[in-house]
Scaffold this motif. Structure first.
Motif, short mmCIF file in Angstrom:
data_model
loop_
_atom_site.label_atom_id
_atom_site.label_comp_id
_atom_site.label_asym_id
_atom_site.label_seq_id
_atom_site.Cartn_x
_atom_site.Cartn_y
_atom_site.Cartn_z
N ARG A 14 -4.27 -2.05 -7.96
CA ARG A 14 -5.55 -1.33 -8.14
C ARG A 14 -5.67 -0.17 -7.16
N GLU A 15 -5.19 -0.37 -5.94
CA GLU A 15 -5.25 0.70 -4.94
C GLU A 15 -4.34 1.87 -5.34
N THR A 72 0.82 -1.20 0.00
CA THR A 72 0.00 0.00 0.00
C THR A 72 0.85 1.25 0.00
N ALA A 79 -3.22 -4.51 -4.64
CA ALA A 79 -2.34 -3.39 -4.29
C ALA A 79 -2.15 -2.46 -5.47
#
Length: 152
Positions: free
Chosen positions: A115-116, A62, A113
Motif C-alpha cells: 500500500r505504501e 519500504t 508495504a
C-alpha cells in the motif's frame, strides 16, 4: 487462510459439478478430462504454484529504506489467485527461485508495504529491487535485473 485458497477451491468445485453433469449425460471420458483440467487450473490458482512465502520485514519493504535484505534477493509481493502474479511466476520459470516471494494475504506487514509503494492500493505483483518498488513489472525486465546479480 480460506481466502488464500478460495479461487482454487471454487475452481475444483466447478470441476466436480461439470464432471458430475458429464457423467449423468453418459460421457465418463470427457468427465474425467474436464475434471483433470479444472483440478489443474485449481492447482495453478492455489498458493502451491508459488515458491514458499517468506515473511517480509517492515524495514526491507519500504521504498525509502536501503535494500538491506539478509540474502540480497529482490522481494516480490503477491497474492493467491492473481493472474498477473501467475504470469510473472510462469514467465520467470526457474529464475523465480532467485526472488523472495511474500504473500500479502499471509503477512499484514507486506500488505502495508505494498500500500505504501502503490499509493494506497494492494496492487500485485509489486517487486522491490534496490529499495525501489516496481508495480506489475514486465517479466523479461525483471529477469534482466536478477540475472546480473546471480552472475556476480
Amino acid at each position: 487462510m480460506l481466502r488464500r485458497w478460495s479461487a482454487a477451491i471454487l475452481t475444483a468445485l466447478c470441476g466436480v459439478l461439470v464432471a458430475a453433469t458429464k457423467i449423468s449425460d453418459g460421457a465418463p471420458g470427457s468427465a474425467a478430462l474436464l475434471l483433470a483440467l479444472f483440478l489443474g487450473l485449481g492447482f495453478v490458482l492455489s498458493p502451491l504454484a508459488f515458491p514458499r512465502s517468506s515473511p517480509a520485514d517492515a524495514d526491507l519493504a519500504t521504498t525509502t529504506a536501503p535494500d538491506s535484505t539478509a540474502d540480497d534477493r529482490p522481494i516480490v509481493y503477491w497474492r493467491p489467485g492473481c493472474v498477473f502474479c501467475l504470469r510473472l511466476r510462469v514467465r520467470l520459470g526457474a529464475d523465480a527461485a532467485r526472488l523472495r516471494w511474500v504473500d500479502i494475504w499471509q503477512d499484514p506487514a507486506a500488505a502495508a508495504a505494498v500500500r505504501e509503494i502503490t499509493g494506497g492500493d494492494e496492487t500485485v505483483p509489486t517487486v522491490v529491487i534496490g529499495g525501489h518498488g516496481h508495480v506489475n513489472p514486465d517479466p523479461s525486465w525483471l529477469r534482466d535485473q536478477i540475472v546480473p546479480a546471480a552472475q556476480s
